[in-house]
Every structure is written in C-alpha cells, then in structure tokens.
Design an enzyme around this catalytic site. Structure first.
Site, PDB file in Angstrom:
ATOM      1  N   CYS A 295       7.890 -13.492  -7.870  1.00  0.00           N
ATOM      2  CA  CYS A 295       6.735 -14.328  -7.524  1.00  0.00           C
ATOM      3  C   CYS A 295       6.594 -15.559  -8.415  1.00  0.00           C
ATOM      4  CB  CYS A 295       5.451 -13.501  -7.571  1.00  0.00           C
ATOM      5  SG  CYS A 295       5.466 -12.224  -6.314  1.00  0.00           S
TER       6      CYS A 295
ATOM      7  N   HIS B 166      -0.444 -18.414  -7.046  1.00  0.00           N
ATOM      8  CA  HIS B 166       0.472 -17.613  -6.241  1.00  0.00           C
ATOM      9  C   HIS B 166      -0.373 -16.695  -5.353  1.00  0.00           C
ATOM     10  CE1 HIS B 166       3.580 -15.051  -4.895  1.00  0.00           C
ATOM     11  NE2 HIS B 166       3.025 -13.983  -5.449  1.00  0.00           N
TER      12      HIS B 166
ATOM     13  N   ASN C 202       2.084 -12.548   1.271  1.00  0.00           N
ATOM     14  CA  ASN C 202       2.734 -12.953   0.028  1.00  0.00           C
ATOM     15  C   ASN C 202       4.179 -13.338   0.342  1.00  0.00           C
ATOM     16  OD1 ASN C 202       3.940 -13.131  -2.486  1.00  0.00           O
ATOM     17  ND2 ASN C 202       3.142 -11.187  -3.257  1.00  0.00           N
TER      18      ASN C 202
HETATM   19  N1  COA Z   1      -3.520   0.926   4.744  1.00  0.00           N
HETATM   20  C1  COA Z   1      -4.405   1.903   4.566  1.00  0.00           C
HETATM   21  N2  COA Z   1      -4.511   2.602   3.440  1.00  0.00           N
HETATM   22  C2  COA Z   1      -3.681   2.294   2.442  1.00  0.00           C
HETATM   23  C3  COA Z   1      -2.721   1.277   2.550  1.00  0.00           C
HETATM   24  C4  COA Z   1      -2.665   0.578   3.765  1.00  0.00           C
HETATM   25  N3  COA Z   1      -1.784  -0.416   3.975  1.00  0.00           N
HETATM   26  N4  COA Z   1      -2.042   1.195   1.396  1.00  0.00           N
HETATM   27  C5  COA Z   1      -2.549   2.105   0.569  1.00  0.00           C
HETATM   28  N5  COA Z   1      -3.537   2.786   1.198  1.00  0.00           N
HETATM   29  C6  COA Z   1      -4.386   3.875   0.689  1.00  0.00           C
HETATM   30  C7  COA Z   1      -3.764   4.588  -0.487  1.00  0.00           C
HETATM   31  O1  COA Z   1      -2.890   5.595  -0.026  1.00  0.00           O
HETATM   32  C8  COA Z   1      -4.977   5.149  -1.171  1.00  0.00           C
HETATM   33  O2  COA Z   1      -5.389   6.296  -0.487  1.00  0.00           O
HETATM   34  P1  COA Z   1      -6.012   7.570  -1.280  1.00  0.00           P
HETATM   35  O3  COA Z   1      -7.215   7.035  -1.963  1.00  0.00           O
HETATM   36  O4  COA Z   1      -6.281   8.533  -0.188  1.00  0.00           O
HETATM   37  O5  COA Z   1      -4.941   7.974  -2.232  1.00  0.00           O
HETATM   38  C9  COA Z   1      -6.044   4.085  -0.942  1.00  0.00           C
HETATM   39  O6  COA Z   1      -5.583   3.294   0.151  1.00  0.00           O
HETATM   40  C10 COA Z   1      -6.321   3.192  -2.131  1.00  0.00           C
HETATM   41  O7  COA Z   1      -5.069   2.751  -2.634  1.00  0.00           O
HETATM   42  P2  COA Z   1      -4.997   1.821  -3.888  1.00  0.00           P
HETATM   43  O8  COA Z   1      -3.549   1.541  -4.160  1.00  0.00           O
HETATM   44  O9  COA Z   1      -5.812   2.402  -4.990  1.00  0.00           O
HETATM   45  O10 COA Z   1      -5.730   0.533  -3.325  1.00  0.00           O
HETATM   46  P3  COA Z   1      -6.127  -0.800  -4.093  1.00  0.00           P
HETATM   47  O11 COA Z   1      -7.545  -1.033  -3.967  1.00  0.00           O
HETATM   48  O12 COA Z   1      -5.514  -0.855  -5.455  1.00  0.00           O
HETATM   49  O13 COA Z   1      -5.403  -1.915  -3.215  1.00  0.00           O
HETATM   50  C11 COA Z   1      -3.422  -3.259  -3.271  1.00  0.00           C
HETATM   51  C12 COA Z   1      -4.011  -1.867  -3.058  1.00  0.00           C
HETATM   52  C13 COA Z   1      -1.919  -3.123  -3.170  1.00  0.00           C
HETATM   53  C14 COA Z   1      -3.930  -4.192  -2.170  1.00  0.00           C
HETATM   54  C15 COA Z   1      -3.834  -3.811  -4.655  1.00  0.00           C
HETATM   55  O14 COA Z   1      -3.631  -2.829  -5.644  1.00  0.00           O
HETATM   56  C16 COA Z   1      -3.115  -5.049  -5.026  1.00  0.00           C
HETATM   57  O15 COA Z   1      -3.194  -6.061  -4.372  1.00  0.00           O
HETATM   58  N6  COA Z   1      -2.394  -5.043  -6.146  1.00  0.00           N
HETATM   59  C17 COA Z   1      -1.626  -6.199  -6.556  1.00  0.00           C
HETATM   60  C18 COA Z   1      -0.488  -6.363  -5.634  1.00  0.00           C
HETATM   61  C19 COA Z   1       0.311  -7.571  -5.930  1.00  0.00           C
HETATM   62  O16 COA Z   1      -0.180  -8.537  -6.426  1.00  0.00           O
HETATM   63  N7  COA Z   1       1.605  -7.468  -5.588  1.00  0.00           N
HETATM   64  C20 COA Z   1       2.502  -8.545  -5.665  1.00  0.00           C
HETATM   65  C21 COA Z   1       2.669  -9.023  -7.032  1.00  0.00           C
HETATM   66  S1  COA Z   1       3.248 -10.587  -7.072  1.00  0.00           S
END
Ligand code: COA
Length: 352
Positions: free
Chosen positions: A116, A279, A309
C-alpha cells in the site's frame, strides 16, 4: 539542485463494476457490513486473460505521458509498484516498457514491492534520481489486479471485500521553479508484524516446513509449483491473510505520526494543507486521520467507496481524479500518506 515535479498524471480502472451485492452471491457477507466497516460500495475487476497488472499500468501510463507532453520513447526510467505482478519474475517494469513499445535500452526499470505504500516509496526513489540529475523523465506506475488472487468463499470475506483493481501513473521531471514539486518525503518500516498482512504462498519459505529429500526439496515438487502443495490450496493458504484489527490500530497511529513528520520538516502545519490524499484502505481510517489533522471534508479526497483498496494504485488514482476535478491547482500543498503490509508507511508533501 533541481526539484521534482509531477509533469503528467493518469489513471485507469477496469470497466467491470462489482458491487457488494455481487459479492453476497459468493460469500456470507452483507452490503451493510461492508459499507459500515469500510465505506466500500463497489470496486472494479479486471477482464480475465486481457487486463493484467502491466496492461492496466500501461493504460494509465499512456495518459500520464501524453499529459506530460512527452512520448514513451522519452521515458528514461520506469518505477513500477505492485503487489500483484503479472509474473513471479520478471517484474512489471520491463513488461510495461514492452507494452508501451519502448524498444531502446537507454532506460532502466525498477520494481517496488511495498504494497500500500508502494507509490510513496516509488515517488521518493524517483525524486532522488531526478534531484541527482540522473534521470529527466521518470514514469512511476502503481497498478494492481487483486481480483485474480482473492478467496471468494466465506473463509476469505474479511480480506476479499476490501480490494479492487486499477492503475495510476505519474511522470516525474526536474523543475527549477522555487517552492514547486516534491518538498519532502519520509519513509518507515517495521517488520515485526510482516505476516499479519501478507500473501505468503507460494514462496521459498514453505519448503523449510517439509522434510528434505536428497535434492533439497520436498513433495511439493510433484504439484509442479514453487513449494505449492495441495494441502496449502485445500486450507486456503494461497490467499492473502490479514489481522484487520492490528492493521487498523497501527494505521491510525502511524498515519498522523508520519504526516506530522513531513509537515514539521517544512515548518508547516495541517492548516497549510490544501488537499490530503490518504491511502484508501478503509474510510474509517481516513476519517480518523482527517479528524486528527482537523481538516474539513473539502480538503480530503476519498474514493474507496467506488474502487475499494487498490493498494499501490490508490494514491495516483485519487490524485488524478482530484486533479481532473479541478481540486489541485498550481501552488497548492498536497499531502499524500500511506500505510500497509510490511508494515511500511510514508508520506510526501508536494507543492503543485
Ligand atoms: N462480512 C460479514 N462479516 C464479516 C466480514 C464480511 N466481509 N468479514 C469479517 N466478518 C465478521 C468476522 O468474522 C467477525 O465475526 P465474529 O464477531 O462472529 O467473529 C466480525 O465480522 C467482526 O470482525 P472484525 O475483524 O473484528 O471486524 P472489524 O470491525 O475489525 O472490521 C476490517 C474488519 C477488516 C474492515 C477492519 O479491521 C479494517 O479495515 N482493518 C484495516 C484493514 C486494512 O487497512 N487493510 C489494508 C491495509 S493497507
């Protein structure tokens, strides 16, 4: 010593739009979950067999080259940033050279693997080459085709819903105008969490986990891959993995830190920024950083809603869109910043 200006800019995104509802047909997810957590509504997917990463990059590059008022033959150095290259090797730099029809060899091609933050790293490298006088027309491209490497089952939903395909390009040239061009850049890395946001297989590391034979390699050879085994494929180990919460928490700390660093370096404050292009990893991350900087909405460009992204392509796509929309004017102070896998992160200040 010269400064480095962005003399031309272009972007290209594939025509095919994939909505959250389209993804819902393949995995257990919802439009609400994706929008609420990330801000993403839709993304673009490349045309299979036709639109490779270097092909997308070339489409963006041609626009940037034309806007810079040069021809492909004038490019004397290529920097290509991607995490989703056409081939394991050679890198996309030489493929782009060929795609653009650059047949002379008075040119170098460098591939950047900083995910990224690939564009910020590439810009910083290009800036040094221009300042030193070594090159005069550097073509810097960030391009990704994520759609070919994602897990479309529910197992991969936490990663898959976030990513899209696209390409952005700039031409870097020297300028003698005072207070114009790239003012400063700062780059950082921390390998502690390298595997927490990664696409690990195939890679030579996995050979070490299996028993060695007389030849020094293992049963994976029978599958004809680079340490790619059936077990890896069955268990989904051939897709990207991410500890989303760790990435989120680290990103919201590192973004403000590195932006402050570039501003301090120039004796500037957030109030001096005319346009901030973060980003696009997650709209919530961008909004957090915007708030921390105290910037109003009209000074921040977000497009994650439409493209997801696009990793190394994100910043040049967003910068080009903002420029085309008339949001980037001569004399404006532009701040770009990125954080991603590695972890690596960085920021630049550009006086347009
Ligand atoms: N649809 C539905 N549910 C989903 C899912 C999806 N696409 N992806 C994950 N879940 C579920 C998980 O399984 C989890 O379920 P559980 O509570 O029953 O275990 C729940 O949603 C919460 O997951 P979590 O990972 O804690 O969610 P979050 O609030 O952290 O959001 C992201 C997830 C990925 C959106 C967030 O963590 C994020 O954006 N992180 C940074 C990512 C990033 O910047 N990546 C690129 C770097 S350059």
């Amino acid at each position: 010593m010269h400064h480095t200006k962005i003399a031309g800019i272009g972007f290209y995104v594939p025509e095919h739009t994939v909505t959250n509802h389209d993804l819902m047909r393949h995995m257990d997810t919802s439009d609400e979950w994706i929008q609420e957590r990330s801000g993403i509504v839709e993304r673009r997917f490349a045309k299979r067999h036709e639109e490779t990463t270097s092909v997308l990059g070339a489409k963006a590059a041609r626009i940037a080259i034309e806007r810079a008022g040069i021809t492909p033959a004038d490019v004397d150095f290529i920097i290509f940033a991607t995490l989703s290259p056409d081939y394991f090797f050679p890198g996309c730099g030489v493929l782009l050279q060929r795609e653009l029809g650059i047949t002379h060899t008075e040119i170098g091609a460098l591939d950047i693997r900083n995910q990224c933050s690939g564009f910020v790293y590439g810009l910083t490298v290009g800036d040094q080459f221009i300042r030193s006088g070594m090159y005069k027309n550097i073509l810097l491209v960030g391009a990704e085709v994520h759609s070919m490497g994602l897990d479309y089952s529910t197992r991969g939903r936490n990663v898959t819903v976030l990513f899209g395909d696209g390409a952005g390009a700039v031409v870097l040239q020297p300028t003698d105008e005072q207070n114009q061009g790239i003012l400063t850049s700062k780059l950082h890395s921390d390998g502690t969490h390298a595997e927490q946001l990664a696409f690990i297989n195939p890679g030579c590391h996995s050979g070490y986990h299996d028993k060695e034979t007389d030849f020094g390699y293992d049963e994976s050879v029978e599958f004809g891959g680079l340490f790619l085994t059936q077990k890896m494929m069955d268990e989904g180990m051939t897709f990207p993995t991410m500890d989303g919460q760790l990435v989120f928490k680290t990103a919201v700390t590192k973004f403000p830190e590195v932006i402050k660093e570039v501003l301090d370096d120039q004796g500037l404050t957030p109030a001096d920024i005319d346009l901030f292009i973060p980003h696009q990893a997650n709209l919530r991350i961008s909004q957090f950083v915007q708030k921390k900087l105290g910037l109003p909405d009209d000074k921040v460009w977000n497009n994650i809603q439409r493209y997801g992204n696009t990793t190394a392509a994100t910043i040049p796509i967003a910068l080009c869109e903002a420029w085309e929309a008339g949001k980037v004017k001569k004399g404006d102070l532009i701040c770009i910043a990125a954080f991603g896998s590695g972890f690596t992160w960085g920021a630049s200040l550009i006086r347009w």
